[in-house]
Design a protein around this motif. Structure first.
Motif, mmCIF file in Angstrom:
data_model
loop_
_atom_site.group_PDB
_atom_site.id
_atom_site.type_symbol
_atom_site.label_atom_id
_atom_site.label_comp_id
_atom_site.label_asym_id
_atom_site.label_seq_id
_atom_site.Cartn_x
_atom_site.Cartn_y
_atom_site.Cartn_z
ATOM 1 N N ALA A 96 -37.851 37.528 -30.554
ATOM 2 C CA ALA A 96 -38.084 36.927 -31.871
ATOM 3 C C ALA A 96 -39.111 35.811 -31.746
ATOM 4 O O ALA A 96 -39.409 35.339 -30.640
ATOM 5 N N ALA A 97 -39.660 35.405 -32.894
ATOM 6 C CA ALA A 97 -40.650 34.318 -32.900
ATOM 7 C C ALA A 97 -40.527 33.529 -34.193
ATOM 8 O O ALA A 97 -40.217 34.096 -35.249
ATOM 9 N N TRP A 98 -40.770 32.234 -34.124
ATOM 10 C CA TRP A 98 -40.727 31.380 -35.304
ATOM 11 C C TRP A 98 -41.489 30.088 -35.036
ATOM 12 O O TRP A 98 -41.877 29.789 -33.897
ATOM 13 N N ILE A 99 -41.708 29.323 -36.103
ATOM 14 C CA ILE A 99 -42.360 28.010 -36.005
ATOM 15 C C ILE A 99 -41.247 26.973 -35.964
ATOM 16 O O ILE A 99 -40.545 26.773 -36.965
ATOM 17 N N PRO A 100 -41.037 26.310 -34.838
ATOM 18 C CA PRO A 100 -39.881 25.420 -34.715
ATOM 19 C C PRO A 100 -40.022 24.097 -35.463
ATOM 20 O O PRO A 100 -39.012 23.507 -35.863
ATOM 21 N N ASP A 101 -41.242 23.613 -35.659
ATOM 22 C CA ASP A 101 -41.429 22.299 -36.274
ATOM 23 C C ASP A 101 -41.625 22.429 -37.782
ATOM 24 O O ASP A 101 -42.496 23.180 -38.249
ATOM 25 N N ALA A 102 -40.848 21.663 -38.528
ATOM 26 C CA ALA A 102 -40.942 21.705 -39.986
ATOM 27 C C ALA A 102 -42.321 21.279 -40.466
ATOM 28 O O ALA A 102 -42.856 21.829 -41.436
ATOM 29 N N ILE A 113 -50.820 24.807 -34.634
ATOM 30 C CA ILE A 113 -49.359 24.735 -34.684
ATOM 31 C C ILE A 113 -48.754 25.453 -33.483
ATOM 32 O O ILE A 113 -49.408 26.260 -32.814
ATOM 33 N N ARG A 114 -47.497 25.146 -33.239
ATOM 34 C CA ARG A 114 -46.781 25.715 -32.102
ATOM 35 C C ARG A 114 -45.837 26.810 -32.591
ATOM 36 O O ARG A 114 -45.034 26.591 -33.498
ATOM 37 N N VAL A 115 -45.943 27.977 -31.973
ATOM 38 C CA VAL A 115 -45.053 29.100 -32.275
ATOM 39 C C VAL A 115 -44.219 29.386 -31.032
ATOM 40 O O VAL A 115 -44.755 29.459 -29.917
ATOM 41 N N PRO A 149 -60.359 35.751 -33.701
ATOM 42 C CA PRO A 149 -61.155 36.788 -34.375
ATOM 43 C C PRO A 149 -61.242 38.082 -33.567
ATOM 44 O O PRO A 149 -61.370 39.165 -34.126
ATOM 45 N N GLN A 150 -61.174 37.964 -32.255
ATOM 46 C CA GLN A 150 -61.272 39.151 -31.407
ATOM 47 C C GLN A 150 -59.939 39.902 -31.313
ATOM 48 O O GLN A 150 -59.888 41.023 -30.809
ATOM 49 N N GLY A 151 -58.866 39.286 -31.778
ATOM 50 C CA GLY A 151 -57.560 39.944 -31.741
ATOM 51 C C GLY A 151 -57.037 40.156 -30.338
ATOM 52 O O GLY A 151 -56.403 41.174 -30.052
ATOM 53 N N ARG A 152 -57.292 39.196 -29.449
ATOM 54 C CA ARG A 152 -56.828 39.348 -28.073
ATOM 55 C C ARG A 152 -55.317 39.121 -27.994
ATOM 56 O O ARG A 152 -54.778 38.219 -28.634
ATOM 57 N N PHE A 153 -54.668 39.944 -27.185
ATOM 58 C CA PHE A 153 -53.233 39.817 -26.994
ATOM 59 C C PHE A 153 -52.938 38.827 -25.876
ATOM 60 O O PHE A 153 -53.721 38.664 -24.936
ATOM 61 N N ARG A 154 -51.785 38.206 -25.973
ATOM 62 C CA ARG A 154 -51.265 37.495 -24.805
ATOM 63 C C ARG A 154 -50.702 38.551 -23.871
ATOM 64 O O ARG A 154 -49.998 39.460 -24.295
ATOM 65 N N GLU A 155 -50.984 38.421 -22.595
ATOM 66 C CA GLU A 155 -50.653 39.482 -21.649
ATOM 67 C C GLU A 155 -49.167 39.804 -21.626
ATOM 68 O O GLU A 155 -48.776 40.975 -21.664
ATOM 69 N N PHE A 156 -48.308 38.803 -21.581
ATOM 70 C CA PHE A 156 -46.870 39.062 -21.569
ATOM 71 C C PHE A 156 -46.108 37.811 -21.995
ATOM 72 O O PHE A 156 -46.659 36.699 -22.024
ATOM 73 N N ALA A 157 -44.837 38.016 -22.313
ATOM 74 C CA ALA A 157 -43.911 36.916 -22.579
ATOM 75 C C ALA A 157 -42.708 37.137 -21.679
ATOM 76 O O ALA A 157 -41.993 38.140 -21.799
ATOM 77 N N ASP A 161 -38.101 31.123 -23.266
ATOM 78 C CA ASP A 161 -38.958 30.641 -24.354
ATOM 79 C C ASP A 161 -40.416 30.612 -23.914
ATOM 80 O O ASP A 161 -40.745 30.123 -22.824
ATOM 81 N N ASN A 162 -41.274 31.128 -24.782
ATOM 82 C CA ASN A 162 -42.713 31.158 -24.522
ATOM 83 C C ASN A 162 -43.421 30.505 -25.705
ATOM 84 O O ASN A 162 -43.214 30.906 -26.855
ATOM 85 N N GLU A 163 -44.249 29.523 -25.424
ATOM 86 C CA GLU A 163 -44.944 28.796 -26.487
ATOM 87 C C GLU A 163 -46.359 29.330 -26.656
ATOM 88 O O GLU A 163 -47.094 29.508 -25.687
ATOM 89 N N ILE A 164 -46.715 29.594 -27.904
ATOM 90 C CA ILE A 164 -48.063 30.052 -28.236
ATOM 91 C C ILE A 164 -48.606 29.135 -29.324
ATOM 92 O O ILE A 164 -47.924 28.866 -30.319
#
Length: 202
Positions: A96-102, A113-115, A149-157, A161-164
């Motif tokens: 799952a993923a969400w934005i933790p900071d209000a 922002i931090r996801v 803009p290039q739509g690059r993926f993060r290689e893995f999670a 907890d993984n911060e993006i």
């Protein structure tokens, strides 16, 4: 002889037939014919009737058994498909993923922002991409992505907890997260902004 004792005749005990029967009237003949015909009908014997009823009951029992077997087979196949689907979604259901900071969720200004991407499974997931969406007239519109803009993926999670971090534009609507990733079995998934999990076409 005048002085002789008159002999009395004994009354006859014979029952007289009705004149209609004696005369052979049509009504009498019809009734007699009906009685004779009924007596001649062959209704079969008791063993034959028992055998017929037994055969019918056996046929009904066989049909009922076949129907029950078919229902059990359908139920078992449905259960197997559900178990296979649950196993297929087992790892994806733990991501799952969400934005933790209000402040990041409600912020009106452009910002980074931090996801948080949480992997509660024991294996990593791959090709992780976070998109930020906001409500619009057409539903929800993507305004930013972790791939740029290039739509690059993060290689893995990895598990845990993984911060993006994502650069987002100014907006007046609340920001939400859409997450896409590939599980350890190579299946692509999408976790929508409302939490719904969908398998993506291969």
């Amino acid at each position: 002889m005048a002085g002789s004792v008159a002999r009395h005749r004994r009354p006859s005990m014979t029952t007289k037939c009705p004149s209609s029967v004696r005369s052979g009237s049509p009504t009498a003949r019809t009734l007699l014919s009906t009685l004779v015909s009924t007596a001649q009908i062959d209704y079969g014997d008791v063993p034959t009737w028992i055998s017929s009823v037994g055969g019918l009951l056996s046929l009904v029992a066989a049909g009922t058994a076949a129907w029950i077997a078919w229902k059990l087979l359908v139920t078992e196949r449905t259960r197997d498909r559900q178990a296979a689907d649950d196993a297929r979604r087992a790892q994806a259901g733990l991501i799952a993923a969400w934005i933790p900071d209000a402040t990041d969720r409600e912020g009106l200004d452009q910002a980074t922002i931090r996801v948080l991407v949480r992997n509660n499974s024991t294996l990593p997931v791959y090709r992780v991409l976070v998109a930020i969406v906001v409500r619009s007239d057409d539903g929800f519109t993507e305004v930013a992505s972790s791939g740029g803009p290039q739509g690059r993926f993060r290689e893995f999670a990895a598990p845990g907890d993984n911060e993006i971090r994502v650069m987002v534009p100014a907006t007046t609507n609340r920001r939400r997260v859409v997450l896409t990733f590939r599980d350890a079995a190579g299946v692509e998934w999408r976790r929508d902004h409302d939490g719904a999990l969908t398998e993506l076409p291969a």
